[in-house]
Scaffold this motif. Structure first.
Motif, PDB file in Angstrom:
ATOM      1  N   MET B   1     -24.359 -46.749  34.750  1.00 17.34           N
ATOM      2  CA  MET B   1     -23.080 -47.372  35.086  1.00 17.34           C
ATOM      3  C   MET B   1     -23.138 -48.898  34.985  1.00 17.34           C
ATOM      4  O   MET B   1     -22.136 -49.569  34.983  1.00 17.34           O
ATOM      5  CB  MET B   1     -22.642 -47.017  36.519  1.00 17.34           C
ATOM      6  N   ASP B  30     -12.743 -43.331  34.555  1.00 20.88           N
ATOM      7  CA  ASP B  30     -13.112 -42.081  33.897  1.00 20.88           C
ATOM      8  C   ASP B  30     -13.864 -42.333  32.605  1.00 20.88           C
ATOM      9  O   ASP B  30     -14.858 -41.665  32.301  1.00 20.88           O
ATOM     10  CB  ASP B  30     -11.867 -41.255  33.571  1.00 20.88           C
ATOM     11  N   ARG B  33     -17.415 -43.326  33.178  1.00 16.53           N
ATOM     12  CA  ARG B  33     -18.248 -42.194  33.590  1.00 16.53           C
ATOM     13  C   ARG B  33     -18.593 -41.286  32.416  1.00 16.53           C
ATOM     14  O   ARG B  33     -19.709 -40.803  32.290  1.00 16.53           O
ATOM     15  CB  ARG B  33     -17.524 -41.370  34.656  1.00 16.53           C
ATOM     16  N   VAL B  34     -17.601 -41.048  31.550  1.00 10.98           N
ATOM     17  CA  VAL B  34     -17.843 -40.127  30.437  1.00 10.98           C
ATOM     18  C   VAL B  34     -18.796 -40.744  29.421  1.00 10.98           C
ATOM     19  O   VAL B  34     -19.720 -40.104  28.935  1.00 10.98           O
ATOM     20  CB  VAL B  34     -16.508 -39.729  29.759  1.00 10.98           C
ATOM     21  N   VAL B  35     -18.553 -42.010  29.087  1.00 10.62           N
ATOM     22  CA  VAL B  35     -19.345 -42.659  28.044  1.00 10.62           C
ATOM     23  C   VAL B  35     -20.692 -43.133  28.578  1.00 10.62           C
ATOM     24  O   VAL B  35     -21.676 -43.187  27.847  1.00 10.62           O
ATOM     25  CB  VAL B  35     -18.551 -43.843  27.436  1.00 10.62           C
ATOM     26  N   GLY B  36     -20.740 -43.470  29.840  1.00  6.40           N
ATOM     27  CA  GLY B  36     -21.969 -44.002  30.413  1.00  6.40           C
ATOM     28  C   GLY B  36     -21.994 -45.521  30.389  1.00  6.40           C
ATOM     29  O   GLY B  36     -23.000 -46.135  30.762  1.00  6.40           O
ATOM     30  N   LEU B 319     -18.762 -42.810  20.420  1.00  5.27           N
ATOM     31  CA  LEU B 319     -19.710 -43.496  21.307  1.00  5.27           C
ATOM     32  C   LEU B 319     -20.720 -42.502  21.872  1.00  5.27           C
ATOM     33  O   LEU B 319     -21.910 -42.812  21.985  1.00  5.27           O
ATOM     34  CB  LEU B 319     -18.953 -44.195  22.435  1.00  5.27           C
ATOM     35  N   GLY B 320     -20.246 -41.307  22.203  1.00  7.48           N
ATOM     36  CA  GLY B 320     -21.139 -40.305  22.776  1.00  7.48           C
ATOM     37  C   GLY B 320     -22.209 -39.831  21.829  1.00  7.48           C
ATOM     38  O   GLY B 320     -23.288 -39.403  22.255  1.00  7.48           O
TER      39      GLY B 320
END
Lengths: 427, 427
Positions: B1, B30, B33-36, B319-320
């Motif tokens: 984070m 959100d 959190r999803v991408v980091g 990105l993920g």
């Protein structure tokens, strides 16, 4: 394309596990292109590795020793398709600790122990994916987690149990519950013990999972009040039909100001509603949100190859995102209260067995009005001095409506317990 | 984070571009959190950076110099939401060469130059994603590319143009084409120049993209024969209704033994078919395959926020998967021939203006039989010595059926040109 093969482990080699292995081999070329390296199932855990199997696994694939998968450094991701709560839960935790991501089809495990499992996955920097746990090949989990990131999803509702939808479709054509259940069992849609399906327990587990990912909050199966179709009378399916509704077993999760409302219940769905036309064993899930408005996914909610397809999608997803922070963080970072359905508005269907005499409807209507419940439509069928009185209300606070219904049930002219079902609004 | 923010560039800051920026900010928690890691729009390319805008962009965001995005090392992925063919195509190639992945909403560009663009992306080891190019917020591209990897998809069919579906829904209620078009324009569903929508050109571009990803082969818009609704007579919508069909503008891509059949045409859809009930401006795409059986996605096919939501899903996806080989390889590795519709089987709807005299139907039926075309149903409406004869055939080789229809058109008893529409089978 010359990258070395990526190893996959399977916990379980039954219908789904063997289908994962078979489909991965059959689609080797596509899988290699998508992932950027070949992918192969290296080990599969079974109870008895020497038992004969129709799936005819290759030599050396099966093992009955979990440690051989957990400790194999060539296996980076494991698909759990054995089901059950224990030892599955413990093994999953061991896999996370060993640095392996897990893909699971196990809705009961997630709906009961999701909090612990997702926290453990985050702690160890691995992923837990679970597309196959909800509606098989319908990619609702991926869509919610990856496509709707920018949309505040405020409702998830749908038909998430194929067995009961098959049964309700037949009941809408006039068949009674017992006949339809026997037919569903003969066709393999329903288990010999159909309890989990017909009581709404299976649907409740899926609603718990969908609510959790849609609203980023922990919802367990114990939070989801559920009624099934086992107490549904075919007379109500017929009345609903006359009034322009299908009866469907609807699972719902709604974001309201105070928190989250969840539930599973047989529900009247207006014919114009997209969920009304979903018949037979198919499932459908509708997602509502600000930026997306309304997206509905329809498809087969069960089946070996369908479930295996979802498992493989997740395996590819894990491999594709293996060097990023993507979907690593525990997604359930909110703690939203579960709001009882009584505190929010619903339209209700109400069937009463009343004495067929003047003034009864006036009395009932005035009791409903006392609790601010207004009436949308009324149908009455009389015979032998009694009448079946069917009322569909406008949306009203459900607790107030149920209070009024209790007062109506206590009237001398009323016999038996009123039947109460929820009604979806057309929009 | 605590990872440092990831920079995004935008080509275009109109309705969609500004919505991407706004939604990314609104959903910052959100997304992180999803991408980091946090994600922010760093630069947006516009024609005139100093022009006043309703979206009120923050200082320093806008630029009219493309190089400021291409050469910014802090920007790893760019969303192309400016549209057009040039300079968009050239800039996209420059972005790939600069090591940046691109997300695009540009269906015309992909349907014309997809081959070149995907090859360039693979060459430079970056991604090209394009969810927003087909049906806005309906995640059909992601589902096809990521969830259906294990399923041999053999057909994609659907309603992929919302403007014409809105118009057809109104025509089904009795309105004529001109009135409905004016209404669609007044409501903003149709452009002042509606050609692209009503001729089927917009749908054809989407079919080209969907066929390409479903079958891993290159299909361009020039490969997709398309008819629109601009030549559709409301009398045929009415006849279809009487016979139990809706008329929908259906885009289809089917895998057949010889290759791929693609096309867009007004088509009769049986009421029991899931696509029949998709009304108004909504889109729906049905995917058929072996392991998945049939999955249908329904939702809004247009809209600024809907399109932005799809763009953001793709940005997160890039990105993920930024450190893996996932979705890097050019997916169009097959070269399947395009098979003319004449070479495969279709059921057809046929309306003939014939002299109302004995023996006409017998003559017509025998001509159809000569070409192995059998009749499913016939309706005849007579007035003033002439009759409208409507025939729905069973599936037959379309070339043979059209040969028979030409012979029928040449009969003395026939006046004008027969109307021929395709009919979807119920299954």
């Amino acid at each position: 394309m010359t990258a070395s093969p990526i190893g996959i482990g399977l916990l379980g080699y039954g219908t789904v596990g063997s289908a994962v292995d078979r489909l991965l081999q059959a689609r080797q070329e596509d899988v290699t292109r998508v992932v950027g390296a070949p992918v192969e199932v290296r080990r599969a855990l079974v109870r008895d590795a020497s038992a004969p199997r129709d799936s005819n696994p290759r030599a050396g694939l099966l093992t009955s020793d979990f440690a051989e998968i957990r400790d194999d450094p060539s296996i980076t991701v494991v698909a759990e398709v054995m089901g059950g709560i224990e030892p599955t839960r413990s093994w999953m935790l061991e896999l996370f600790a060993a640095g392996k991501s897990v893909v699971t089809a196990n809705k009961q495990l997630l709906a009961r122990h999701g909090a612990e499992l997702f926290a453990a996955a985050e702690e160890h920097g691995v992923q837990l994916r679970f597309e196959a746990s909800v509606c098989a090949a319908i990619p609702v989990v991926k869509v919610l987690r990856e496509s709707m990131i920018a949309s505040e999803v405020n409702a998830v509702l749908g038909i998430v149990n194929g067995t009961t939808n098959f049964m309700l479709t037949a009941m809408a054509k006039g068949a009674d519950y017992a006949t339809v259940l026997a037919e569903a069992q003969a066709l393999g849609y329903a288990e010999a013990d159909p309890t989990e399906d017909v009581t709404g327990g299976d649907a409740a587990a899926k609603v718990a999972i969908l609510a959790s990912i849609a609203f980023h909050t922990r919802v367990t199966i114990d939070d989801v009040p559920h009624e099934g179709i086992d107490t549904l009378d075919s007379i109500d399916v017929a009345f609903a039909g006359d009034l322009g509704y299908s009866v469907k077993l609807i699972g719902q999760a709604r974001r309201v100001e105070q928190g989250v409302v969840v539930g599973v219940a047989p529900t009247l769905v207006p014919r114009a509603h997209p969920l009304s036309a979903v018949d037979g064993s198919f499932n459908a899930v509708m997602l509502r949100g600000d930026a997306i408005r309304e997206v509905t996914l329809v498809g087969p909610g069960a089946g070996g190859d369908e479930t295996a397809s979802a498992v493989i999608g997740d395996l590819m997803g894990v491999l594709g995102t293996s060097n990023s922070g993507f979907l690593r963080a525990d997604g359930f970072f909110r703690s939203l209260p579960i709001v009882p359905a009584d505190d929010v508005e619903s339209a209700l269907y109400l069937r009463l067995d009343v004495r067929d005499q003047p003034g009864v409807l006036a009395t009932i209507a005035s009791i409903l009005a006392d609790d601010q419940v207004s009436i949308d439509s009324v149908v009455q069928r009389a015979s032998d001095g009694r009448a079946q009185l069917v009322i569909v209300t406008h949306p009203a606070r459900e607790g107030a409506a149920r209070h009024a219904i209790q007062r109506i049930a206590d009237l001398d002219v009323c016999e038996g317990t009123p039947v109460v079902l929820r009604v979806l609004s057309a929009g």
